[in-house]
Design an enzyme around this catalytic site. Sequence first.
Site, PDB file in Angstrom:
ATOM      1  N   ILE A  93      -7.419 -11.492  14.461  1.00  0.00           N
ATOM      2  CA  ILE A  93      -8.446 -12.280  14.754  1.00  0.00           C
ATOM      3  C   ILE A  93      -8.795 -13.313  13.606  1.00  0.00           C
ATOM      4  O   ILE A  93      -9.246 -12.847  12.686  1.00  0.00           O
ATOM      5  CB  ILE A  93      -9.685 -11.500  14.832  1.00  0.00           C
TER       6      ILE A  93
ATOM      7  N   GLU B 152       0.777  -1.353   0.132  1.00  0.00           N
ATOM      8  CA  GLU B 152      -0.096   0.031   0.163  1.00  0.00           C
ATOM      9  C   GLU B 152       0.856   1.531  -0.139  1.00  0.00           C
ATOM     10  O   GLU B 152       0.527   2.287  -0.661  1.00  0.00           O
ATOM     11  CB  GLU B 152      -0.959  -0.072   1.060  1.00  0.00           C
TER      12      GLU B 152
ATOM     13  N   GLY C 240     -10.683  -6.480   9.683  1.00  0.00           N
ATOM     14  CA  GLY C 240     -11.430  -7.513   9.792  1.00  0.00           C
ATOM     15  C   GLY C 240     -12.972  -7.045   9.896  1.00  0.00           C
ATOM     16  O   GLY C 240     -13.168  -6.117  10.938  1.00  0.00           O
TER      17      GLY C 240
ATOM     18  N   MET D  17      -5.168  -3.765  14.080  1.00  0.00           N
ATOM     19  CA  MET D  17      -3.857  -3.892  14.992  1.00  0.00           C
ATOM     20  C   MET D  17      -3.259  -2.641  15.338  1.00  0.00           C
ATOM     21  O   MET D  17      -2.321  -2.741  16.049  1.00  0.00           O
ATOM     22  CB  MET D  17      -3.018  -4.906  14.614  1.00  0.00           C
ATOM     23  N   GLU D  18      -3.606  -1.616  15.013  1.00  0.00           N
ATOM     24  CA  GLU D  18      -2.939  -0.201  15.105  1.00  0.00           C
ATOM     25  C   GLU D  18      -3.708   0.994  15.342  1.00  0.00           C
ATOM     26  O   GLU D  18      -3.069   1.764  16.014  1.00  0.00           O
ATOM     27  CB  GLU D  18      -1.968  -0.067  13.964  1.00  0.00           C
TER      28      GLU D  18
ATOM     29  N   ASP E 261     -11.498  -9.145   5.417  1.00  0.00           N
ATOM     30  CA  ASP E 261     -11.831 -10.508   5.674  1.00  0.00           C
ATOM     31  C   ASP E 261     -13.147 -10.347   6.915  1.00  0.00           C
ATOM     32  O   ASP E 261     -13.123  -8.923   7.211  1.00  0.00           O
ATOM     33  CB  ASP E 261     -10.697 -11.228   6.362  1.00  0.00           C
TER      34      ASP E 261
END
Length: 257
Positions: free
Chosen positions: A171, A12, A78, A192-193, A216
């Site tokens: 997850i 990215e 997610g 996660m951030e 996801d």
Amino acid sequence: MPIALISALRHELHTALACIEGARCQRIAGREFWQGRWHGHEVLAMLCGVGKVAAATTAAVLADRFQARALLLTGVAGGLAAGVRVGDAVVARAFLQHDLDASPLFPRYEVPFYGRAMFETDPRLSAALEAALARVLGRLPQVLGAQAVAEFGLTAARAHGGLIISGDRFIATRAASDALRQALPDALAVEMEGAAIAQVCHDWGLPLAGLRTISDRADDQAHADFDRFVCAVASPYAAAVLDELFRAAPPGSLTNS
Ligand code: ADE
């Protein structure tokens, strides 16, 4: 003072760098910081690393060393809420750490001594990001190509705005995502951030906006096709939204400072 563009993903970042004019690189704390211009806006692009500590370190360098005037986070997440599907995008209105628990000393999720669990994003920057996202969604097949739209079933992709939760765990089971849904029913997506970056922005008084493409459903299939999704969907999607954001806004107009 630049707007900092924080990517959670290397591919990215490289897609964004292709849009940045005159990008030059500085290395600090093992990270590459790329400074240049995007439609006349001074920008600084870098990888945040994975997880809350790496993200907080990156954000602190941006705030302190580069004196960024705003932070803009992109990446994948997610989907947790029922209508948040693969290929949708979520603009964060607030972030929370789902794995923070100092109870019984403090209420569950509350960051000790901050008196809060939720860290809101900047309403003005987030509104501009949502508007840019809506315009890109309207021409998704041109942005991603018809093949990627068909492959990932993105014909009905939607935009959402709301709570994103963060923790140091990918997850990847239905049981884990069910537990998060039950504990935090307002959460739209998990990554996660973001909440770590939001706490650093709170400390420095910096505006923050965040955009996450849903890769996801945080279930037992969560790892399948992850890399392919990042290359084919998340990277061009984020670059197109940022391009639209900077194209539509005169330099200096996105934040108050
Ligand atoms: N980023 C993308 N998908 C995720 C998931 N299922 N859990 C945590 N972070 C993610």
